[in-house]
Write a protein that holds these residues in place. Structure first.
Motif, PDB file in Angstrom:
ATOM      1  N   THR A   1      35.920  27.775  39.835  1.00 26.88           N
ATOM      2  CA  THR A   1      36.365  29.032  40.425  1.00 26.88           C
ATOM      3  C   THR A   1      37.788  28.802  40.902  1.00 26.88           C
ATOM      4  N   VAL A   2      38.527  29.884  40.967  1.00 27.49           N
ATOM      5  CA  VAL A   2      39.935  29.777  41.337  1.00 27.49           C
ATOM      6  C   VAL A   2      40.256  30.847  42.374  1.00 27.49           C
ATOM      7  N   ALA A   3      41.142  30.488  43.285  1.00 23.12           N
ATOM      8  CA  ALA A   3      41.583  31.438  44.311  1.00 23.12           C
ATOM      9  C   ALA A   3      43.086  31.290  44.492  1.00 23.12           C
ATOM     10  N   LEU A   4      43.727  32.397  44.733  1.00 24.73           N
ATOM     11  CA  LEU A   4      45.159  32.400  45.034  1.00 24.73           C
ATOM     12  C   LEU A   4      45.319  32.468  46.544  1.00 24.73           C
TER      13      LEU A   4
ATOM     14  N   LEU B   1      33.071  32.484  37.479  1.00 22.91           N
ATOM     15  CA  LEU B   1      32.972  31.090  37.088  1.00 22.91           C
ATOM     16  C   LEU B   1      33.601  30.958  35.707  1.00 22.91           C
ATOM     17  N   LEU B   2      34.649  30.184  35.634  1.00 23.13           N
ATOM     18  CA  LEU B   2      35.363  29.986  34.375  1.00 23.13           C
ATOM     19  C   LEU B   2      34.920  28.669  33.749  1.00 23.13           C
TER      20      LEU B   2
ATOM     21  N   ALA C   1      41.561  25.441  42.914  1.00 20.55           N
ATOM     22  CA  ALA C   1      40.468  25.413  41.940  1.00 20.55           C
ATOM     23  C   ALA C   1      39.387  24.465  42.447  1.00 20.55           C
ATOM     24  N   ILE C   2      38.152  24.930  42.426  1.00 23.51           N
ATOM     25  CA  ILE C   2      36.982  24.115  42.763  1.00 23.51           C
ATOM     26  C   ILE C   2      36.274  23.870  41.430  1.00 23.51           C
TER      27      ILE C   2
ATOM     28  N   THR D   1      44.784  37.138  41.390  1.00 27.56           N
ATOM     29  CA  THR D   1      44.088  36.624  40.221  1.00 27.56           C
ATOM     30  C   THR D   1      43.040  37.633  39.783  1.00 27.56           C
ATOM     31  N   LYS D   2      42.874  37.754  38.495  1.00 24.45           N
ATOM     32  CA  LYS D   2      41.854  38.676  37.996  1.00 24.45           C
ATOM     33  C   LYS D   2      40.474  38.027  37.976  1.00 24.45           C
ATOM     34  N   TYR D   3      40.396  36.739  38.297  1.00 26.59           N
ATOM     35  CA  TYR D   3      39.127  36.026  38.189  1.00 26.59           C
ATOM     36  C   TYR D   3      38.307  36.014  39.471  1.00 26.59           C
ATOM     37  N   HIS D   4      38.937  36.045  40.615  1.00 26.50           N
ATOM     38  CA  HIS D   4      38.261  36.054  41.910  1.00 26.50           C
ATOM     39  C   HIS D   4      37.073  35.105  41.928  1.00 26.50           C
ATOM     40  N   ALA D   5      35.863  35.606  41.978  1.00 23.63           N
ATOM     41  CA  ALA D   5      34.674  34.760  42.103  1.00 23.63           C
ATOM     42  C   ALA D   5      34.066  34.396  40.749  1.00 23.63           C
TER      43      ALA D   5
END
Length: 128
Positions: A97-100, A79-80, A113-114, A73-77
Motif C-alpha cells: 500500500t502507498v500513501a502520500l 493493495l498493489l 510504501a508498506i 495518489t489514486k491508489y489510497h488503500a
C-alpha cells in the motif's frame, strides 16, 4: 512506555520504504533490508530504481511524477502487486500500500510504501 515512531517503523514486520519527491529513499527499515537484501546504508539516499525492475521503471516514474505533481495518489488503500528486484538481481512479487505525505511545499512531500513479499501467493495463482 514511550514508543517512538522511528522505533515502531524499524521493528515493524512489513518493509517500510519512504522516498522523497525525487524518488530517493529516506527511510528503509529492517524488514526492507530482509526483503530486498540492501542494507539501510546502501538504500538511504539511493533511487527507488534499486528495487524496480528496469522494464517497469518508465511506468513507475510516470505514476510517481503524477502523484507528486498532483499531491495525491489514486491508489489510497488499494493493495498493489508488482514485481521487484532484490540486491542479488532475483525477481520477487511484492504487495504494498502507498500513501502520500504532502509537505507544506511540494518538494517536501514523501511517499510511504508498506511492503510484503507476495511471491508465494503470485506463484500459486499463476499455477491455478
Amino acid at each position: 512506555m514511550e514508543i517512538t515512531l522511528q522505533h515502531f517503523l524499524m521493528t515493524l514486520g512489513d518493509a517500510v520504504v519512504i522516498s522523497d519527491v525525487s524518488g530517493n529513499i529516506t527511510l528503509w527499515n529492517a524488514a526492507a533490508e530482509r526483503l530486498f537484501g540492501f542494507t539501510q546504508a546502501q538504500a538511504l539516499g539511493a533511487s527507488l530504481d534499486i528495487i524496480i525492475p528496469e522494464k517497469y521503471r518508465q511506468r513507475h516514474w510516470t505514476g510517481y511524477g503524477n502523484t507528486m505533481h498532483n499531491r495525491m495518489t489514486k491508489y489510497h488503500a488499494s493493495l498493489l502487486r508488482v514485481p521487484a528486484v532484490k540486491q542479488d538481481g532475483s525477481l520477487i512479487s511484492i504487495a504494498f500500500t502507498v500513501a502520500l505525505l504532502p509537505g507544506i511545499k511540494k518538494e517536501d512531500s514523501l511517499i510511504v510504501a508498506i511492503i510484503r513479499d507476495d511471491t508465494a501467493n503470485f506463484n500459486e495463482h499463476k499455477k491455478g
